[in-house]
Design an enzyme around this catalytic site. Structure first.
Site, PDB file in Angstrom:
ATOM      1  N   LYS A 143       0.853  -1.191   0.000  1.00  0.00           N
ATOM      2  CA  LYS A 143       0.000   0.000   0.000  1.00  0.00           C
ATOM      3  C   LYS A 143       0.890   1.243   0.000  1.00  0.00           C
ATOM      4  O   LYS A 143       1.745   1.413   0.885  1.00  0.00           O
ATOM      5  CB  LYS A 143      -0.841  -0.010   1.280  1.00  0.00           C
ATOM      6  CG  LYS A 143      -2.311   0.187   1.043  1.00  0.00           C
ATOM      7  CD  LYS A 143      -3.056   0.035   2.351  1.00  0.00           C
ATOM      8  CE  LYS A 143      -4.475   0.476   2.228  1.00  0.00           C
ATOM      9  NZ  LYS A 143      -5.163   0.477   3.516  1.00  0.00           N
TER      10      LYS A 143
HETATM   11  O1  G3P Z   1      -9.159   1.414   4.319  1.00  0.00           O
HETATM   12  C1  G3P Z   1      -9.059   2.678   4.897  1.00  0.00           C
HETATM   13  C2  G3P Z   1      -9.856   2.738   6.143  1.00  0.00           C
HETATM   14  O2  G3P Z   1      -9.335   1.898   7.102  1.00  0.00           O
HETATM   15  C3  G3P Z   1     -10.058   4.104   6.687  1.00  0.00           C
HETATM   16  O3  G3P Z   1     -11.289   4.077   7.290  1.00  0.00           O
HETATM   17  O4  G3P Z   1     -13.091   4.842   8.754  1.00  0.00           O
HETATM   18  O5  G3P Z   1     -10.696   5.425   9.280  1.00  0.00           O
HETATM   19  O6  G3P Z   1     -11.874   6.489   7.384  1.00  0.00           O
HETATM   20  P1  G3P Z   1     -11.756   5.277   8.233  1.00  0.00           P
END
Ligand code: G3P
Length: 268
Positions: free
Chosen positions: A93
């Site tokens: 990534k």
């Molecule tokens: O895959 C990216 C994810 O983990 C971010 O999610 O909810 O932290 O925006 P969030």
């Protein structure tokens, strides 16, 4: 559409594979931090190794932590080499842009690293993608996956426009405000970001798979699928929500009560 589990929690990942719904896993440094805090006795290398065993050769994304292209490439190659004996499907990534602000000098380190690793036949997941332009650049650089951050785009549109409250669901079609819809450079919601990016990638025959990330609820998963995402990476709690409905429970109760004993015996 493929489903990835957005988690670095081994128990959650094992469950999702047991349920036969997972096609891969995405991790990030924040998710790994939680696992490190939970598993103080085990080394992180061992722990990631266990995740890779549990995921049976399906793609697992591991993120780099540097911000210069040459260091990200080194880290990507190291991660790939360290874990390739556990799984042949390690995905590196790489943030699409590692700069910390507009005034920073170099905004193309991410793109350079994506290109370099992809040229070396290491699959890359371009992450932190918030515009279709970034998606286009990442796809052209050869990223296998382009991760569009749905929930955080909604957060950004809300905070930019002083929309109060932490809504569970932000409408895919956007919210009215001022003279039109609230937007960020023509993007009215996280799902709109997925839809516009998917259209560009398809229209131009680019090979990247569109990955909807930062999904916060099951309705967003559906909308990501409708918007043309090839993959949704889903937190464990949202994955569980997806299979539930009150009327399904109610129907199950009634069918279990009504089934004649004689009928049940036919199946034994
Ligand atoms: O895959 C990216 C994810 O983990 C971010 O999610 O909810 O932290 O925006 P969030």
């Amino acid at each position: 559409m493929k489903i990835f589990v957005d988690s670095a929690d081994l128990e959650e990942i094992k469950k999702a594979y047991e349920w036969r719904v997972a096609d891969g896993v995405t991790t990030n440094p924040s998710l790994l931090k939680k696992s490190v805090e939970k598993n103080k006795e085990q080394s992180l290398k061992e722990y990631i190794g266990e995740i890779l065993k549990a995921t049976k050769g399906t793609p697992v994304s591991l993120e780099v932590t540097s911000s210069e292209a040459k260091d990200m490439v080194l880290e990507g190659v190291m991660l790939y080499r360290t874990f390739k004996s556990y799984s042949k499907n390690i995905v590196i990534k790489i943030p699409v842009n590692t700069a910390l602000g507009e005034s920073d000098e170099n905004h193309f380190e991410g793109i350079k690293a994506i290109k370099e690793l992809s040229d070396r036949k290491i699959n890359v997941n371009a992450t932190l993608v918030f515009t279709p332009e970034q998606a286009l650049l990442a796809a052209k650089a050869g990223a296998k996956y382009v991760s569009l951050f749905v929930g955080r785009t909604d957060d950004y549109i809300k905070s930019k426009n002083n929309v109060a409250g932490k809504q569970e669901y932000y409408p895919a079609e956007g919210l009215p405000g001022g003279e039109g819809l609230l937007e960020d450079n023509g993007i009215v919601s996280g799902i709109d970001l997925v839809s516009q990016s998917a259209e560009i990638i398809r229209k131009h025959g680019l090979k990247s798979e569109v990955l909807a990330a930062s999904l916060r609820n099951k309705r967003q998963v559906r909308e990501a699928a409708l918007a043309g995402a090839h993959i949704a990476t889903i937190p464990f709690s949202v994955l569980k929500e997806m299979v539930m409905h009150k009327k399904t429970f109610e129907g199950m109760k009634k069918f279990s009560e009504d089934a004649p004993e004689e009928y049940k015996k036919l199946m034994r």
